[in-house]
Design an enzyme around this catalytic site. Structure first.
Site, PDB file in Angstrom:
ATOM      1  N   HIS A  18     -30.723   6.460  12.236  1.00  0.00           N
ATOM      2  CA  HIS A  18     -30.660   6.451  10.587  1.00  0.00           C
ATOM      3  C   HIS A  18     -29.911   5.426   9.683  1.00  0.00           C
ATOM      4  O   HIS A  18     -30.699   5.078   8.561  1.00  0.00           O
ATOM      5  CB  HIS A  18     -29.728   7.813  11.050  1.00  0.00           C
ATOM      6  CG  HIS A  18     -29.312   8.327   9.442  1.00  0.00           C
ATOM      7  ND1 HIS A  18     -30.207   9.431   9.029  1.00  0.00           N
ATOM      8  CD2 HIS A  18     -28.098   7.669   8.835  1.00  0.00           C
ATOM      9  CE1 HIS A  18     -29.118   9.803   8.311  1.00  0.00           C
ATOM     10  NE2 HIS A  18     -28.527   8.872   7.356  1.00  0.00           N
ATOM     11  N   GLU A  19     -29.074   4.889   9.598  1.00  0.00           N
ATOM     12  CA  GLU A  19     -28.626   3.876   9.429  1.00  0.00           C
ATOM     13  C   GLU A  19     -29.101   2.857   8.840  1.00  0.00           C
ATOM     14  O   GLU A  19     -29.183   2.124   7.237  1.00  0.00           O
ATOM     15  CB  GLU A  19     -27.246   3.301  10.000  1.00  0.00           C
ATOM     16  CG  GLU A  19     -26.212   4.214   9.383  1.00  0.00           C
ATOM     17  CD  GLU A  19     -25.512   4.961   8.884  1.00  0.00           C
ATOM     18  OE1 GLU A  19     -26.079   4.979   7.349  1.00  0.00           O
ATOM     19  OE2 GLU A  19     -25.162   6.274   8.993  1.00  0.00           O
ATOM     20  N   HIS A  22     -30.940   3.590   5.555  1.00  0.00           N
ATOM     21  CA  HIS A  22     -30.132   3.710   4.131  1.00  0.00           C
ATOM     22  C   HIS A  22     -29.697   1.864   4.172  1.00  0.00           C
ATOM     23  O   HIS A  22     -29.662   1.309   2.432  1.00  0.00           O
ATOM     24  CB  HIS A  22     -28.724   4.027   4.668  1.00  0.00           C
ATOM     25  CG  HIS A  22     -28.506   5.373   4.580  1.00  0.00           C
ATOM     26  ND1 HIS A  22     -29.624   6.300   3.726  1.00  0.00           N
ATOM     27  CD2 HIS A  22     -28.714   6.045   5.715  1.00  0.00           C
ATOM     28  CE1 HIS A  22     -29.245   7.414   4.294  1.00  0.00           C
ATOM     29  NE2 HIS A  22     -28.645   7.625   5.210  1.00  0.00           N
TER      30      HIS A  22
END
Length: 413
Positions: A18-19, A22
């Site tokens: 997920h990170e 980003h």
């Protein structure tokens, strides 16, 4: 112990993927990623590359990407602060030490009078031993600052801050986390397809024959193709189920092709209409790859249906799960073996992606909503208003998490 390890591995993979979404889009958008952390709490290991500090922290339950200007403070250096500066040959500051845990060899001890690490990139203050002469030093654009806990990160000038990037790039950065979770789910389901196979209901080929079952006793072998049952042609597994169910406890004449020959067998189903065979599981790429997409879509629609019922129907905490509930489900998945655990990882990844798109300000969906509002208004909300909205969203999420966790604990008893 196995459950704890499985829980940590699953959680770390979910957060990391997920990170990383980003992180990757921020890098491509010219936004400075000051820190990429796996885990929370005290720092264990840190290294810096291409202006990003990568840290491994003590608690393996989470992680974060720290972007310049994204809920970032002015490094909390106030007038009167004592710090140490390292200068290059041109007299420009390249390192700023604010930590008592780190000593800079050859550094200049300074008491800060004023600093600007965003626009002017200067530090003004008094050198140790000379409290009458105010000096000003220029700060390199890529200078680093050693924070109180000893973590060294690059400073955050305005030109590389998150909020100063074009709104469409910021929107993509916000969406990238959930997007990566969707991609992970698809890949994990594809892996399940390769490992366990994809059930094939539109074929007359069977999968496994259970030992000691009526089919096994009659001589039917795994992988056989059922041509007919009592002269009724069998084209699919559903045809097989229908024919067997109609004749519970009756002896059937089964024509099967197996081991290179066609054989006629007599099989007597149980009173429940079972003969002890499973569906054929196709482990080929042509089955596994589409399965990754179709299974992701199927589960996503079910998750959305549950979320819809929370809003339009009867709200129940039993429809949600927090860390305790996820740990319990991880235990069950780990007990089912690797296939079950990978399937559970895909399921959780889908949930994380969808939940993060809910338009609550503290979540990615809330940030995307603010990006859309900015596009419509053609100007962003003020930092103060956005901060207030985010704090309200964070408060609501904390209350919900506490309520769900308490409910998860009560359900264990």
């Amino acid at each position: 112990m196995t459950t704890i390890l499985a829980f940590i591995v699953v959680f770390v993979i979910l957060v990391l993927v997920h990170e990383f979404g980003h992180y990757w889009f921020a890098k491509r958008s010219g936004i400075l990623v000051r820190e990429f952390s796996i885990g929370m709490g005290p720092k264990l290991v840190a290294w810096r590359k291409h202006n990003t500090t990568y840290t491994l922290r003590l608690l393996p339950l989470g992680g974060y990407v720290r972007m310049a200007g994204w809920q970032d403070e002015e490094d909390d250096i106030k007038p009167g602060t004592q710090l140490t500066l390292t200068l290059n040959d041109a007299g420009v500051v390249t390192r700023i030490n604010t930590s008592n845990k780190v000593t800079l060899s050859g550094g200049i001890a300074v008491q800060v009078d004023h600093l600007d690490l965003r626009e002017a990139l200067t530090i003004s203050g008094y050198e140790y031993g000379n409290d009458t002469e105010l000096k000003t030093w220029s700060v390199d654009h890529d200078a680093t600052i050693i924070e109180a806990d000893g973590t060294e990160v690059v400073i955050a000038p305005n030109d590389v801050q998150f909020q100063n990037a074009p709104v469409l790039k910021r929107l993509l950065v916000n969406f990238a986390g959930p997007m990566n979770n969707f991609i992970l789910a698809i890949i994990a389901f594809i892996i399940v397809g390769f490992l366990a196979g994809v059930p094939q209901l539109n074929t007359n080929q069977i999968g496994e024959v259970q030992a000691g079952s009526p089919a096994d006793k009659a001589g039917l072998v795994s992988g056989a193709k059922i041509r007919s049952i009592d002269n009724t042609k069998i084209l699919s597994f559903e045809d097989l189920q229908t024919a067997v169910t109609k004749h519970k406890g009756e002896t059937l004449k089964v024509v099967a092709q197996q081991q290179g020959a066609t054989k006629t067998l007599s099989i007597t189903p149980t009173k429940k209409g079972l003969i002890g065979v499973t569906t054929y599981m196709d482990k080929s790429a042509s089955a596994a790859i589409p399965y990754g997409f179709t299974q992701s879509w199927s589960l996503a629609t079910r998750i959305l249906t549950v979320l819809k019922s929370l809003v339009t129907g009867h709200f129940s905490l039993n429809k949600l799960a927090g860390p305790v509930g996820i740990y319990t489900m991880t235990s069950s998945a780990a007990a089912g073996g690797l296939n079950s655990l990978v399937f559970f990882l895909a399921y959780l990844s889908l949930n994380l992606g969808i939940m993060n798109l809910i338009p609550i300000p503290v979540l990615d969906g809330g940030k995307i909503l603010l990006n859309l509002v900015e596009i419509i208004r053609r100007k962003p909300l003020s930092r103060d208003k956005e901060g207030i909205v985010t704090m309200i969203g964070a408060g609501l999420m904390v209350l919900l998490l506490v309520a769900v966790t308490i409910n998860d604990i009560l359900r264990q008893f």
